[in-house]
Design a protein around this motif. Sequence first.
Motif, PDB file in Angstrom:
ATOM      1  N   UNK A  26      34.815  46.505  36.514  1.00 39.62           N
ATOM      2  CA  UNK A  26      35.322  45.220  37.001  1.00 39.62           C
ATOM      3  C   UNK A  26      34.719  44.857  38.358  1.00 39.62           C
ATOM      4  N   UNK A  27      34.704  45.796  39.293  1.00 42.26           N
ATOM      5  CA  UNK A  27      34.164  45.444  40.611  1.00 42.26           C
ATOM      6  C   UNK A  27      32.645  45.230  40.548  1.00 42.26           C
ATOM      7  N   UNK A  28      31.958  45.970  39.668  1.00 40.49           N
ATOM      8  CA  UNK A  28      30.517  45.712  39.480  1.00 40.49           C
ATOM      9  C   UNK A  28      30.313  44.279  39.006  1.00 40.49           C
ATOM     10  N   UNK A  29      31.145  43.876  38.067  1.00 42.47           N
ATOM     11  CA  UNK A  29      31.032  42.524  37.513  1.00 42.47           C
ATOM     12  C   UNK A  29      31.328  41.467  38.588  1.00 42.47           C
ATOM     13  N   UNK A  33      28.718  38.573  39.903  1.00 41.42           N
ATOM     14  CA  UNK A  33      28.970  37.120  39.841  1.00 41.42           C
ATOM     15  C   UNK A  33      29.000  36.532  41.251  1.00 41.42           C
ATOM     16  N   UNK A  34      29.503  37.314  42.203  1.00 42.04           N
ATOM     17  CA  UNK A  34      29.509  36.857  43.591  1.00 42.04           C
ATOM     18  C   UNK A  34      28.065  36.593  44.044  1.00 42.04           C
ATOM     19  N   UNK A  55      45.016  45.970  42.149  1.00 43.23           N
ATOM     20  CA  UNK A  55      44.721  47.392  42.356  1.00 43.23           C
ATOM     21  C   UNK A  55      43.395  47.768  41.687  1.00 43.23           C
ATOM     22  N   UNK A  56      43.062  47.112  40.561  1.00 40.44           N
ATOM     23  CA  UNK A  56      41.774  47.409  39.922  1.00 40.44           C
ATOM     24  C   UNK A  56      40.588  46.894  40.749  1.00 40.44           C
ATOM     25  N   UNK A  57      40.871  45.981  41.688  1.00 44.67           N
ATOM     26  CA  UNK A  57      39.800  45.460  42.544  1.00 44.67           C
ATOM     27  C   UNK A  57      39.631  46.304  43.804  1.00 44.67           C
ATOM     28  N   UNK A  58      40.465  47.350  43.917  1.00 40.91           N
ATOM     29  CA  UNK A  58      40.523  48.134  45.154  1.00 40.91           C
ATOM     30  C   UNK A  58      39.181  48.689  45.613  1.00 40.91           C
ATOM     31  N   UNK A  59      38.294  49.005  44.656  1.00 32.69           N
ATOM     32  CA  UNK A  59      37.023  49.620  45.041  1.00 32.69           C
ATOM     33  C   UNK A  59      36.127  48.657  45.830  1.00 32.69           C
ATOM     34  N   UNK A  60      36.475  47.378  45.814  1.00 30.33           N
ATOM     35  CA  UNK A  60      35.667  46.412  46.572  1.00 30.33           C
ATOM     36  C   UNK A  60      35.695  46.694  48.074  1.00 30.33           C
ATOM     37  N   UNK A  61      36.750  47.389  48.525  1.00 27.65           N
ATOM     38  CA  UNK A  61      36.820  47.646  49.974  1.00 27.65           C
ATOM     39  C   UNK A  61      36.138  48.964  50.345  1.00 27.65           C
ATOM     40  N   UNK A 155      40.084  35.293  37.611  1.00 26.90           N
ATOM     41  CA  UNK A 155      40.570  36.603  37.161  1.00 26.90           C
ATOM     42  C   UNK A 155      42.028  36.467  36.751  1.00 26.90           C
ATOM     43  N   UNK A 156      42.317  36.854  35.523  1.00 24.66           N
ATOM     44  CA  UNK A 156      43.685  36.737  35.011  1.00 24.66           C
ATOM     45  C   UNK A 156      44.193  38.100  34.574  1.00 24.66           C
ATOM     46  N   UNK A 157      45.485  38.331  34.757  1.00 28.73           N
ATOM     47  CA  UNK A 157      46.144  39.455  34.106  1.00 28.73           C
ATOM     48  C   UNK A 157      46.757  38.916  32.818  1.00 28.73           C
ATOM     49  N   UNK A 158      47.370  39.757  32.040  1.00 27.79           N
ATOM     50  CA  UNK A 158      48.080  39.272  30.848  1.00 27.79           C
ATOM     51  C   UNK A 158      49.367  40.076  30.682  1.00 27.79           C
ATOM     52  N   UNK A 159      50.462  39.377  30.453  1.00 27.47           N
ATOM     53  CA  UNK A 159      51.740  40.064  30.240  1.00 27.47           C
ATOM     54  C   UNK A 159      51.873  40.517  28.793  1.00 27.47           C
TER      55      UNK A 159
END
Length: 268
Positions: A26-29, A33-34, A55-61, A155-159
Motif C-alpha cells: 500500500x505505501x509503495x503504491x 501515485x504521489x 495504521x496500514x499507512x504507518x510505514x510512510x513515516x 483511499x477508502x476502508x470498507x465496513x
Amino acid sequence: MALTWTHKDRGEIRVHENLEELSIDLVDYIAEISEASIKEHGAFCIVLSGGSLISFMGKLIEPPYDKIVDWAKWYVFWADERVVAKSHDDSNYKLAKDNLLSKVNVFPRHICSINDTVSVEEAATEYEFAIRQMVRTRTVAASDNSDSPRFDLILLGMGPDGHVASLFPNHPALEVKDDWVTFLTDSPKPPPERITFTLPVINSAANVVVVATGESKANAMHLAIDDIPLPESSLSLPARLVHPSNGNLIWFMDKPAGSKLERFKFSE
Ligand code: 6PG
C-alpha cells in the motif's frame, strides 16, 4: 507473495499473505501515485478515510518513504468525517494527524478538514466550498466528464456491511448526485453525525483504493467484486457502487477478507 488479478470491470484485486505485506504494498503504491501526480501537475491530492487504513499507512513515516515522498506537494482531504471536535477520539482528522500528518512535512495549510464548530449541515457545505475553491485555483484537478473534482487518490476502508466513506447500505446519501459532500444525522454506525463525499466524487477520482482486512469483510468483499446475481439489498451495497468512470480501482485485502472471492477460493 500477493495473489493479484484484474477483474474485467471491478478493477485490480490484491490478496496479501499478511498485514505486513499489505502495508508495504500500500505505501509503495501511495508513493508511486504521489510521484506520478507531482510530475504531472505539481501536487498530490490525497483523500483519507478513518479506520485501520491509517495504521496500514504507518510505514510512510519510516525510511525510505519519509525522505523520498515530496510531502510539501501533498494536499490532504477526507472522504468522510465524523462531526465531532477535532480533539475527540472519534475524529478521523485526529487519527490521521496523530499517526501520520504530525510526523511528516505536510504544510498545515494543505490540510483540508472540516470546521468542527458548526452544524453537520454547515460543515458539509463549508467543506464542499473549500474544495470548489481549490478546483477553481486548479490545486485540485477537475474531472473532464463530470462536474466533480478529480482527486489523484482516494483511499477508502470498507465496513463488514460494505459501507465505504460514510455511504451506508440503502441510505439516501447514496442517491445524492448534485453535491460533492453530503451529511448524515442518522449514521447506522456511531457517531450519528457525519459528512461524506458522494459517489460521483469518489467515482471521478484518478485512482481509488479500497483496503479491507479480516474475515468480517469476506462476505461484503464477495458481494462487491464477484460476478453474482445480487440479492435486491446488495444493489445498494456501497462498495459495489465504487466504480471510477475514468480511473483505476484497486482492492487491497488480506486472505481472510478475500476468502469468499470466487477466484481466491479456486486458487487455494
Ligand atoms: C467510520 C469508520 C469506518 C471504517 C470502516 C473500515 O467512520 O465509522 O472510519 O468507515 O473506515 O468501517 O474500518 P476498519 O478498516 O477499521 O475495519
